[in-house]
Design an enzyme around this catalytic site. Structure first.
Site, PDB file in Angstrom:
ATOM      1  N   SER A  63      24.533  -5.773  57.473  1.00 40.20           N
ATOM      2  CA  SER A  63      25.765  -5.945  56.701  1.00 40.20           C
ATOM      3  C   SER A  63      25.667  -7.145  55.767  1.00 40.20           C
ATOM      4  O   SER A  63      24.896  -8.082  55.995  1.00 40.20           O
ATOM      5  CB  SER A  63      26.965  -6.133  57.642  1.00 40.20           C
ATOM      6  OG  SER A  63      27.024  -5.108  58.585  1.00 40.20           O
TER       7      SER A  63
HETATM    8  N1  SAH Z   1      24.849  -5.564  62.708  1.00 37.87           N
HETATM    9  C1  SAH Z   1      23.555  -5.086  62.381  1.00 37.87           C
HETATM   10  C2  SAH Z   1      23.511  -3.948  61.413  1.00 37.87           C
HETATM   11  C3  SAH Z   1      24.528  -2.891  61.589  1.00 37.87           C
HETATM   12  S1  SAH Z   1      24.120  -1.343  60.865  1.00 37.87           S
HETATM   13  C4  SAH Z   1      22.642  -6.196  61.903  1.00 37.87           C
HETATM   14  O1  SAH Z   1      23.001  -7.352  61.942  1.00 37.87           O
HETATM   15  O2  SAH Z   1      21.520  -5.867  61.521  1.00 37.87           O
HETATM   16  C5  SAH Z   1      24.809  -0.337  62.116  1.00 37.87           C
HETATM   17  C6  SAH Z   1      23.906  -0.088  63.276  1.00 37.87           C
HETATM   18  O3  SAH Z   1      24.632   0.688  64.213  1.00 37.87           O
HETATM   19  C7  SAH Z   1      22.651   0.708  62.947  1.00 37.87           C
HETATM   20  O4  SAH Z   1      21.529  -0.011  63.347  1.00 37.87           O
HETATM   21  C8  SAH Z   1      22.815   2.002  63.773  1.00 37.87           C
HETATM   22  O5  SAH Z   1      21.604   2.514  64.260  1.00 37.87           O
HETATM   23  C9  SAH Z   1      23.722   1.534  64.882  1.00 37.87           C
HETATM   24  N2  SAH Z   1      24.478   2.559  65.600  1.00 37.87           N
HETATM   25  C10 SAH Z   1      25.068   3.660  65.092  1.00 37.87           C
HETATM   26  N3  SAH Z   1      25.684   4.328  66.084  1.00 37.87           N
HETATM   27  C11 SAH Z   1      25.478   3.646  67.234  1.00 37.87           C
HETATM   28  C12 SAH Z   1      25.860   3.838  68.586  1.00 37.87           C
HETATM   29  N4  SAH Z   1      26.592   4.890  68.984  1.00 37.87           N
HETATM   30  N5  SAH Z   1      25.470   2.918  69.496  1.00 37.87           N
HETATM   31  C13 SAH Z   1      24.734   1.837  69.133  1.00 37.87           C
HETATM   32  N6  SAH Z   1      24.338   1.612  67.868  1.00 37.87           N
HETATM   33  C14 SAH Z   1      24.713   2.492  66.926  1.00 37.87           C
END
Ligand code: SAH
Length: 215
Positions: A63
């Site tokens: 993000s």
């Molecule tokens: N906060 C993170 C980036 C977020 S992007 C950082 O600092 O890098 C959102 C992330 O959520 C992605 O990596 C995606 O794979 C994950 N995601 C999506 N659905 C999910 C779920 N049900 N459980 C855990 N992670 C999930």
């Protein structure tokens, strides 16, 4: 030439965070000290402090710095909390939360990213109070519940019931909710058995997958 990361961080804090109203000194300090460049893929390190999300592989993004600071500020952490970070990605958001809370459980559904998050946190010496779990965070992580704060970094169609159940009273949940490409960032505060909900801003996150997500 290697960029002066400390100056880049300072500039990001001044121009992207303070100017837009982030004021919690602990959040500003965390954003000023955590090395975002250690969490992004090597080929986009020079873009680490740009005012936008960056690709981290597997179709996912880290993000924008402002969004991470805003979500952290909305949790109103004091340093003694246990926080669940859903959608751990490359581990940067977890590192920020780890600087603000006592303990963080970071759950990521893509095994390759969960591995990267663990490596990034270990390499930067920030893994001490953070557990990285690979699994479906749309169902929370009951083993570590209840949580004083829950931060969700992927967009949900609705607020997942298991997350509400795993939130402590008092406790705060920050989550993007809405359509696949257009959401509102909601803040849910549980206190004295009551639930209060408000919209902090509009946003665009990658979709939450899993049982309580978009599948
Ligand atoms: N906060 C993170 C980036 C977020 S992007 C950082 O600092 O890098 C959102 C992330 O959520 C992605 O990596 C995606 O794979 C994950 N995601 C999506 N659905 C999910 C779920 N049900 N459980 C855990 N992670 C999930």
């Amino acid at each position: 030439m290697i960029p002066d990361w400390r100056s880049e961080r300072q500039r990001m804090v001044d121009r992207q965070l303070r100017k837009r109203g982030i004021h919690d000194p602990r959040v500003l300090d965390a954003m000023r000290t955590i090395p975002r460049e250690e969490f992004v893929p090597p080929d986009c390190r020079v873009c680490s402090y740009q005012d936008e999300p960056l690709q981290i592989g597997y179709g996912q993004t880290i993000s924008q710095p402002y969004m991470i600071a805003l979500m952290a500020e909305l949790l109103e952490l004091t340093g003694c909390e246990t926080v669940l970070d859903v959608g751990g990605g490359c581990g940067y958001h977890a590192a920020v939360l780890g600087a603000l809370a006592a303990r963080v459980v970071s759950i990521e559904i893509i095994p390759g990213l969960a591995r990267q998050a663990q490596q990034n946190l270990t390499r930067t010496g920030l893994a001490g109070n953070i557990s990285v779990i690979c699994g479906d965070g749309s169902q929370g992580w009951p083993e570590g519940a209840p949580y004083d704060g829950i931060s969700v970094a992927a967009a949900a169609p609705e607020i997942p019931a298991p997350l509400m159940a795993q939130l402590k009273d008092p406790g705060r949940l920050v989550i993007p909710v809405g359509a696949m490409f257009d959401q509102e960032l909601r803040v849910i505060a549980k206190s004295g058995g009551q639930i209060q909900e408000r919209v902090a801003t509009f946003c665009r996150f990658v979709p939450l997958r899993g049982d309580q997500g978009w599948q």
